[in-house]
Design a protein around this motif. Sequence first.
Motif, PDB file in Angstrom:
ATOM      1  N   TRP A 161       3.530 -38.582  15.868  1.00 16.21           N
ATOM      2  CA  TRP A 161       2.830 -39.776  16.328  1.00 16.21           C
ATOM      3  C   TRP A 161       3.717 -40.991  16.042  1.00 16.21           C
ATOM      4  O   TRP A 161       4.084 -41.264  14.913  1.00 16.21           O
ATOM      5  CB  TRP A 161       1.501 -39.932  15.602  1.00 16.21           C
ATOM      6  CG  TRP A 161       0.701 -41.109  16.056  1.00 16.21           C
ATOM      7  CD1 TRP A 161       0.818 -42.394  15.594  1.00 16.21           C
ATOM      8  CD2 TRP A 161      -0.312 -41.134  17.063  1.00 16.21           C
ATOM      9  NE1 TRP A 161      -0.065 -43.214  16.245  1.00 16.21           N
ATOM     10  CE2 TRP A 161      -0.773 -42.475  17.160  1.00 16.21           C
ATOM     11  CE3 TRP A 161      -0.879 -40.165  17.884  1.00 16.21           C
ATOM     12  CZ2 TRP A 161      -1.776 -42.857  18.038  1.00 16.21           C
ATOM     13  CZ3 TRP A 161      -1.882 -40.550  18.760  1.00 16.21           C
ATOM     14  CH2 TRP A 161      -2.318 -41.881  18.834  1.00 16.21           C
ATOM     15  N   VAL A 162       4.088 -41.700  17.095  1.00 15.96           N
ATOM     16  CA  VAL A 162       4.940 -42.881  16.950  1.00 15.96           C
ATOM     17  C   VAL A 162       4.067 -44.085  16.620  1.00 15.96           C
ATOM     18  O   VAL A 162       3.098 -44.379  17.339  1.00 15.96           O
ATOM     19  CB  VAL A 162       5.739 -43.137  18.244  1.00 15.96           C
ATOM     20  CG1 VAL A 162       6.441 -44.485  18.179  1.00 15.96           C
ATOM     21  CG2 VAL A 162       6.763 -42.037  18.451  1.00 15.96           C
ATOM     22  N   THR A 163       4.390 -44.779  15.534  1.00 15.28           N
ATOM     23  CA  THR A 163       3.628 -45.958  15.128  1.00 15.28           C
ATOM     24  C   THR A 163       4.391 -47.228  15.482  1.00 15.28           C
ATOM     25  O   THR A 163       5.614 -47.216  15.681  1.00 15.28           O
ATOM     26  CB  THR A 163       3.367 -45.943  13.616  1.00 15.28           C
ATOM     27  OG1 THR A 163       4.629 -46.054  12.923  1.00 15.28           O
ATOM     28  CG2 THR A 163       2.682 -44.655  13.190  1.00 15.28           C
ATOM     29  N   LYS A 164       3.666 -48.325  15.520  1.00 14.37           N
ATOM     30  CA  LYS A 164       4.288 -49.608  15.833  1.00 14.37           C
ATOM     31  C   LYS A 164       5.260 -50.033  14.730  1.00 14.37           C
ATOM     32  O   LYS A 164       6.289 -50.676  14.996  1.00 14.37           O
ATOM     33  CB  LYS A 164       3.190 -50.655  16.012  1.00 14.37           C
ATOM     34  CG  LYS A 164       3.647 -51.954  16.639  1.00 14.37           C
ATOM     35  CD  LYS A 164       2.495 -52.955  16.726  1.00 14.37           C
ATOM     36  CE  LYS A 164       1.316 -52.396  17.498  1.00 14.37           C
ATOM     37  NZ  LYS A 164       0.202 -53.365  17.617  1.00 14.37           N
ATOM     38  N   GLU A 165       4.940 -49.634  13.506  1.00 16.12           N
ATOM     39  CA  GLU A 165       5.771 -50.039  12.364  1.00 16.12           C
ATOM     40  C   GLU A 165       7.189 -49.474  12.450  1.00 16.12           C
ATOM     41  O   GLU A 165       8.120 -50.017  11.841  1.00 16.12           O
ATOM     42  CB  GLU A 165       5.117 -49.605  11.060  1.00 16.12           C
ATOM     43  CG  GLU A 165       3.872 -50.394  10.674  1.00 16.12           C
ATOM     44  CD  GLU A 165       2.692 -50.119  11.613  1.00 16.12           C
ATOM     45  OE1 GLU A 165       1.839 -51.014  11.777  1.00 16.12           O
ATOM     46  OE2 GLU A 165       2.636 -48.999  12.177  1.00 16.12           O
ATOM     47  N   MET A 166       7.371 -48.391  13.191  1.00 16.29           N
ATOM     48  CA  MET A 166       8.704 -47.787  13.317  1.00 16.29           C
ATOM     49  C   MET A 166       9.698 -48.716  14.014  1.00 16.29           C
ATOM     50  O   MET A 166      10.909 -48.512  13.914  1.00 16.29           O
ATOM     51  CB  MET A 166       8.611 -46.477  14.101  1.00 16.29           C
ATOM     52  CG  MET A 166       7.850 -45.365  13.416  1.00 16.29           C
ATOM     53  SD  MET A 166       7.805 -43.885  14.459  1.00 16.29           S
ATOM     54  CE  MET A 166       6.894 -42.752  13.398  1.00 16.29           C
ATOM     55  N   PHE A 167       9.203 -49.746  14.698  1.00 17.59           N
ATOM     56  CA  PHE A 167      10.080 -50.583  15.505  1.00 17.59           C
ATOM     57  C   PHE A 167      10.233 -51.999  14.949  1.00 17.59           C
ATOM     58  O   PHE A 167      10.921 -52.822  15.544  1.00 17.59           O
ATOM     59  CB  PHE A 167       9.534 -50.666  16.940  1.00 17.59           C
ATOM     60  CG  PHE A 167       9.314 -49.325  17.570  1.00 17.59           C
ATOM     61  CD1 PHE A 167      10.350 -48.622  18.141  1.00 17.59           C
ATOM     62  CD2 PHE A 167       8.051 -48.743  17.571  1.00 17.59           C
ATOM     63  CE1 PHE A 167      10.153 -47.386  18.721  1.00 17.59           C
ATOM     64  CE2 PHE A 167       7.827 -47.511  18.139  1.00 17.59           C
ATOM     65  CZ  PHE A 167       8.884 -46.818  18.717  1.00 17.59           C
ATOM     66  N   LEU A 168       9.597 -52.285  13.826  1.00 17.61           N
ATOM     67  CA  LEU A 168       9.628 -53.646  13.299  1.00 17.61           C
ATOM     68  C   LEU A 168      11.034 -54.087  12.928  1.00 17.61           C
ATOM     69  O   LEU A 168      11.382 -55.269  13.076  1.00 17.61           O
ATOM     70  CB  LEU A 168       8.704 -53.754  12.082  1.00 17.61           C
ATOM     71  CG  LEU A 168       7.205 -53.570  12.367  1.00 17.61           C
ATOM     72  CD1 LEU A 168       6.400 -53.672  11.079  1.00 17.61           C
ATOM     73  CD2 LEU A 168       6.720 -54.600  13.389  1.00 17.61           C
ATOM     74  N   ASN A 169      11.863 -53.153  12.454  1.00 18.08           N
ATOM     75  CA  ASN A 169      13.218 -53.532  12.041  1.00 18.08           C
ATOM     76  C   ASN A 169      14.189 -53.613  13.214  1.00 18.08           C
ATOM     77  O   ASN A 169      15.159 -54.370  13.176  1.00 18.08           O
ATOM     78  CB  ASN A 169      13.748 -52.540  11.004  1.00 18.08           C
ATOM     79  CG  ASN A 169      12.994 -52.616   9.694  1.00 18.08           C
ATOM     80  OD1 ASN A 169      12.478 -53.672   9.327  1.00 18.08           O
ATOM     81  ND2 ASN A 169      12.906 -51.489   8.994  1.00 18.08           N
ATOM     82  N   SER A 170      13.944 -52.825  14.273  1.00 18.94           N
ATOM     83  CA  SER A 170      14.883 -52.808  15.397  1.00 18.94           C
ATOM     84  C   SER A 170      14.588 -53.902  16.420  1.00 18.94           C
ATOM     85  O   SER A 170      15.480 -54.313  17.161  1.00 18.94           O
ATOM     86  CB  SER A 170      14.853 -51.443  16.089  1.00 18.94           C
ATOM     87  OG  SER A 170      13.541 -51.123  16.536  1.00 18.94           O
TER      88      SER A 170
END
Length: 632
Positions: A161-170
């Motif tokens: 499950w992909v979460t929104k938090e996975m993209f906060l740094n990129s």
Amino acid sequence: MNPPSPTPDEFSSLPLEFVPYPPLPPQTTPTPIQTPPAPAFALPNPNAAFPSFPIPKKRRRGRPQKTQTSFHFPQFFPPKAAQNQQQKKLGPDISEEIIVINKESTNEALTGLSAGFPADSLTDEEIDARVVTNIGGIEQVNYILIRNHIIAKWRENVNVWVTKEMFLNSVPIHCHGLLDSAYDYLVSHGYINFGVSQSIKERFPNEYTKSNVIVVGAGLAGLSAARQLTRLGFKVTVLEGRKRAGGRVYTMRMEGGAGNRVSASVDLGGSVLTGTLGNPLGILARQLGFLMHKVRDKCPLYSVSGRPVDLDMDMKVETAFNRLLDKASRLRQLMGDVSVDVSLGAALETFRQVYEDAVNKEEINLFNWHCANLEYANAGLLSKLSLAFWDQDDPYDMGGDHCFLPGGNGRLVQALAENVPILYEKTVHTIRYGSDGVQVIAGSQVFDGDMVLCTVPLGVLKSGSIKFIPELPQRKLDGIKRLGYGLLNKVAMLFPCMFWETDLDTFGHLTDDTSSRGEFFLFYSYATVAGGPILIALVAGEAAHKFESMPPTDAVTKVIQILKGNQFNLLLKILFMLLSHLLSHKFMQLLEYQICVLVANFWSSYHHAWSFKLALLPCSFEFHTVLVLVLR
């Protein structure tokens, strides 16, 4: 838009006599979307300096093979001059900069394209969802980059499950609003985090806090929608008219013979996963750990007499056929709007007649075979396909191999139907809807809900078997009336053993009658995935319509006659089969075999129009056929 003015050189390569057409009636130009003022630097012209990458062209053969054409993807970076000018500014507005998430933007755009998103624009659904505040500016470019990045990230491992938090740094912090918009849109519309993996199952709520939704139809669309709505917290009930789920996906177990019986699974409906990279069914198969069988490119053709077609001639005609398709594409550009009223079949037939004197009879038969294969690929008669629009979906073809799923596509249906509340044999005939909710009536039963989602096939809607109260809006009625659907027929045959080449997944058969060019023109070998020696003979085009009234036994007889003529080393294979049975004391069991044949007639439209006719031919017929093959 007026067609371009052709030059004499443009016409010289087209063997056609052009007849002037009367002018078209004036058309109302839709009001364009208002775009915001241009940013500090101009975006690149979408028609210039685009890098190209290969996109499969309309499938042609067996699997079928695909040629490569180019699709242009816009360079999402401003010209160097604009960059320098921007850098000279004091305190530049970073909201007007195109972000760089990583160096794989082109590959991620390809992934987004395979999910159905244009490379350089928003879909109508995204615009309606207001995913950006301004259409056509830097904000839209950044949104597209973020959207594609999220899709690509999930595709790396569809079991997580992909979460929104996975993209906060990129994603740069000033674009986190676009991240929220893209992520929420992709999740709610089922482009990511869908399917049957354990991580997704864990996201299903224990209680349903939202509205009660009734889904009509338990085909792939209905099942997928029901799962998505359930995960979002809606209470869902699915009503299905048949005794099974799956709709036009139907895997049947075929059995034949006595004693040492043979059996196999065969798909009577949709059988090929066409492009597994972006195909949601391919993603489901990955989540379930199903190994898929790539349909091999080898597809030999056999003449009317059963002789293998000369490979040089085969390649020559195929090349010429594809050249004609290119000429047809060029022709429609020259004709402009008038090409809407011309069929692809009429254009190809004109070209064929021009070249008819330069080809022999077998080359004409080969040409007809490719026409039949094109009718199969498009699920419609060439005479009914618009020259202007017949290949308009090519840029959105799902990439990847074409595959068979071992055990049949019914395994995917079974996984989708798990834990979905389905009520079978509930044929809906009336749907009442209004501001106070809906009533769905099946027989004497009434099902109340807040909303209804109707996923029945187009043919059901065309037939009027479901009455809507009040009537559907006129735009929907007009759309139902205009849309069409094709016809494909199959004959599935289970044999005692394989007598065809084991390295073949497809082979073709020519005919010398143009009107029957689609009759058993292509065979699928399911032996590698079905668990038994199964052949499927396909009927497409005009022949598919004639096939509707053909008795099953006549269909089987025709197929057997074709197979008797084809030179697949049958003599040696069948002699070996008989000898092996004699040596193993199973010769008498061979006499007990029957050919188990299933003739599947189905419109891609209306579930009542499907008919699955089972013809069990006596062993004397099957064994007599084997003996005839041996003696000849």
